[in-house]
Design an enzyme around this catalytic site. Structure first.
Site, PDB file in Angstrom:
ATOM      1  N   CYS A 117      64.234  -4.107  17.867  1.00  0.00           N
ATOM      2  CA  CYS A 117      64.411  -3.485  16.570  1.00  0.00           C
ATOM      3  C   CYS A 117      63.039  -3.372  15.920  1.00  0.00           C
ATOM      4  CB  CYS A 117      65.337  -4.381  15.762  1.00  0.00           C
ATOM      5  SG  CYS A 117      65.493  -3.877  14.098  1.00  0.00           S
ATOM      6  N   GLY A 152      62.944   4.028  17.315  1.00  0.00           N
ATOM      7  CA  GLY A 152      63.200   5.469  17.437  1.00  0.00           C
ATOM      8  C   GLY A 152      61.967   6.296  17.139  1.00  0.00           C
ATOM      9  N   ASN A 181      70.781   5.278  20.887  1.00  0.00           N
ATOM     10  CA  ASN A 181      70.281   5.697  19.583  1.00  0.00           C
ATOM     11  C   ASN A 181      69.832   7.151  19.764  1.00  0.00           C
ATOM     12  OD1 ASN A 181      70.062   2.984  18.079  1.00  0.00           O
ATOM     13  ND2 ASN A 181      68.996   2.553  19.983  1.00  0.00           N
ATOM     14  N   ASN A 221      65.250  -0.789  23.787  1.00  0.00           N
ATOM     15  CA  ASN A 221      66.607  -0.277  23.544  1.00  0.00           C
ATOM     16  C   ASN A 221      66.609   1.228  23.861  1.00  0.00           C
ATOM     17  OD1 ASN A 221      64.964   0.386  21.368  1.00  0.00           O
ATOM     18  ND2 ASN A 221      66.448  -0.145  19.805  1.00  0.00           N
ATOM     19  N   GLU A 274      71.936   5.715  14.715  1.00  0.00           N
ATOM     20  CA  GLU A 274      71.698   4.506  15.504  1.00  0.00           C
ATOM     21  C   GLU A 274      72.944   3.999  16.199  1.00  0.00           C
ATOM     22  OE1 GLU A 274      69.639   1.106  14.074  1.00  0.00           O
ATOM     23  OE2 GLU A 274      68.299   2.322  12.860  1.00  0.00           O
ATOM     24  N   ARG A 275      72.730   3.570  17.412  1.00  0.00           N
ATOM     25  CA  ARG A 275      73.766   2.863  18.155  1.00  0.00           C
ATOM     26  C   ARG A 275      74.189   1.632  17.350  1.00  0.00           C
ATOM     27  NH1 ARG A 275      72.103  -0.348  23.630  1.00  0.00           N
ATOM     28  NH2 ARG A 275      70.755  -1.342  22.120  1.00  0.00           N
ATOM     29  N   ASN A 334      61.864  -1.753  13.025  1.00  0.00           N
ATOM     30  CA  ASN A 334      61.745  -2.078  11.602  1.00  0.00           C
ATOM     31  C   ASN A 334      62.069  -3.539  11.372  1.00  0.00           C
ATOM     32  OD1 ASN A 334      61.060   0.452  10.436  1.00  0.00           O
ATOM     33  ND2 ASN A 334      63.127   1.138  10.904  1.00  0.00           N
ATOM     34  N   HIS A 338      67.015   5.275  23.804  1.00  0.00           N
ATOM     35  CA  HIS A 338      66.887   6.387  22.856  1.00  0.00           C
ATOM     36  C   HIS A 338      67.042   7.722  23.564  1.00  0.00           C
ATOM     37  CE1 HIS A 338      65.463   3.991  19.448  1.00  0.00           C
ATOM     38  NE2 HIS A 338      64.960   3.214  20.386  1.00  0.00           N
TER      39      HIS A 338
HETATM   40  O1  ZDP Z   1      69.389  -0.218  19.720  1.00  0.00           O
HETATM   41  C1  ZDP Z   1      70.155  -0.391  18.770  1.00  0.00           C
HETATM   42  O2  ZDP Z   1      71.346  -0.708  18.954  1.00  0.00           O
HETATM   43  C2  ZDP Z   1      69.619  -0.193  17.362  1.00  0.00           C
HETATM   44  N1  ZDP Z   1      70.672   0.071  16.434  1.00  0.00           N
HETATM   45  C3  ZDP Z   1      68.878  -1.443  17.004  1.00  0.00           C
HETATM   46  C4  ZDP Z   1      68.149  -1.358  15.700  1.00  0.00           C
HETATM   47  C5  ZDP Z   1      66.915  -0.493  15.790  1.00  0.00           C
HETATM   48  C6  ZDP Z   1      66.153  -0.424  14.500  1.00  0.00           C
HETATM   49  N2  ZDP Z   1      66.682   0.507  13.560  1.00  0.00           N
HETATM   50  C7  ZDP Z   1      64.687  -0.134  14.726  1.00  0.00           C
HETATM   51  O3  ZDP Z   1      64.008   0.020  13.709  1.00  0.00           O
HETATM   52  O4  ZDP Z   1      64.192  -0.126  15.835  1.00  0.00           O
HETATM   53  C8  ZDP Z   1      66.202  -1.693  13.792  1.00  0.00           C
END
Ligand code: ZDP
Length: 311
Positions: free
Chosen positions: A103, A257, A227, A193, A245-246, A105, A195
């Protein structure tokens, strides 16, 4: 007073940050938390040094994230003791209870939070943070900005993961995909994660974000869901995005992202390696170096701290 409801505050809070000392009576605990946001992507942060498992369950996290019945957040982040030689470990639950690997942020918020926990706000510090996506290294500057070494993007299609056909290098770049009755071209990247990045002529015209977003998220070509970043190219150094977002739906910002879409824009010849990325909640500076590492720079702010009961 019912003893089962009591959490002993054995330590004074440091600044505005409550430190959770230990767990009592799991069914009726009071948990101290701090709320932070990074460009409006907001998180409940919990000092979780007292134990190796998160102090709240995924189901309790859903309740904490509820914007009407809870604190309100896009996710819950746990600051645990470091593993694998790192200073700290971060775990996170999305607002739907799923656990993402990383994540962007959130890790900026985590860096501010642990600076405060260590009583060293306002100092320039670099932390190594263990995540399910490996070691991530944020630097907090004295002015409050945070620059994060996000590591290298994973471009191998099956590893993202996606089942879309790959090119000769194993990548999924500008690959046709039909979603919601429209033809799109997707570039798939993992920043820890998954994308899917799609470039659109206009962020507000010609397609329906609320319809298409969830269809991408749960499309069968993304076995771990995805995402999705919708991107409008403003110039070769300025990209504008909307994100679905996922596990959280539309959010005001997504750090991983923003990194993924910059990589996609470079791979498809649309942008330079260093760009301003405008998200709904504000701007991030993202750079993909010639050596292949992605750096993300942006803010993270403390909003308030408090305590809440979890049951
Ligand atoms: O990969 C996921 O399931 C995202 N929802 C995680 C959170 C990503 C986030 N918004 C970011 O900033 O990378 C916190």
């Amino acid at each position: 007073m019912d003893k089962s409801l009591v959490v002993i505050r054995e330590k004074q809070p440091v600044g505005q940050i409550w430190q959770n000392e230990r767990q009592v009576a799991p069914e009726t605990r009071i948990v101290h938390f701090s709320k932070y946001h990074g460009l409006g992507n907001d998180f409940v942060l919990i000092d979780n040094r007292s134990q190796t498992e998160p102090l709240v369950t995924p189901e309790q996290a859903v309740k904490l994230c509820d914007r009407n019945f809870g604190i309100g957040a896009d996710g819950v982040i746990f600051a645990l003791l470091g593993e694998e030689g790192c200073d700290w470990t971060m775990r996170i639950y999305n607002s739907d209870s799923s656990e993402p690997e990383m994540c962007g942020n959130g890790i900026r918020c985590m860096a501010q939070f642990v600076s405060a926990l260590e009583g060293r706000q306002g100092e320039e510090r670099t932390f190594s943070i263990h995540t399910l996506a490996g070691r991530i290294v944020p630097t907090v500057f004295a002015n409050g900005a945070i620059r994060v070494n996000m590591g290298k993007p994973e471009l191998n299609g099956p590893k993202v993961p996606t089942t879309l056909p790959v090119d000769k290098d194993g990548h999924v770049i500008n690959t046709p995909l039909s979603v919601g009755g429209q033809d799109w071209q997707v570039t798939c990247i993992s920043m820890g994660n998954p994308h899917a990045v799609v470039f659109v002529d206009h962020l507000e015209k010609g397609w329906d974000f609320d319809v298409v977003g969830p269809l991408f998220e749960c499309h069968m070509v993304f076995p771990k869901k995805t995402n999705t970043e919708f991107v409008q190219v403003m110039s070769r150094t300025h990209l504008k995005m909307k994100v679905w977002e996922r596990g959280s739906g539309p959010t005001l910002a997504c750090g991983t992202g923003a990194c993924a879409l910059l990589v996609a824009a470079v791979l498809t010849g649309r942008a330079e390696r260093k760009c301003t990325v405008t998200l709904p909640g504000g701007d991030l500076l993202v750079e993909w170096t010639e050596e292949g590492t992605v750096f993300m720079t942006g803010p993270a702010q403390h909003v308030f701290s408090g305590e809440t009961r979890v049951a």
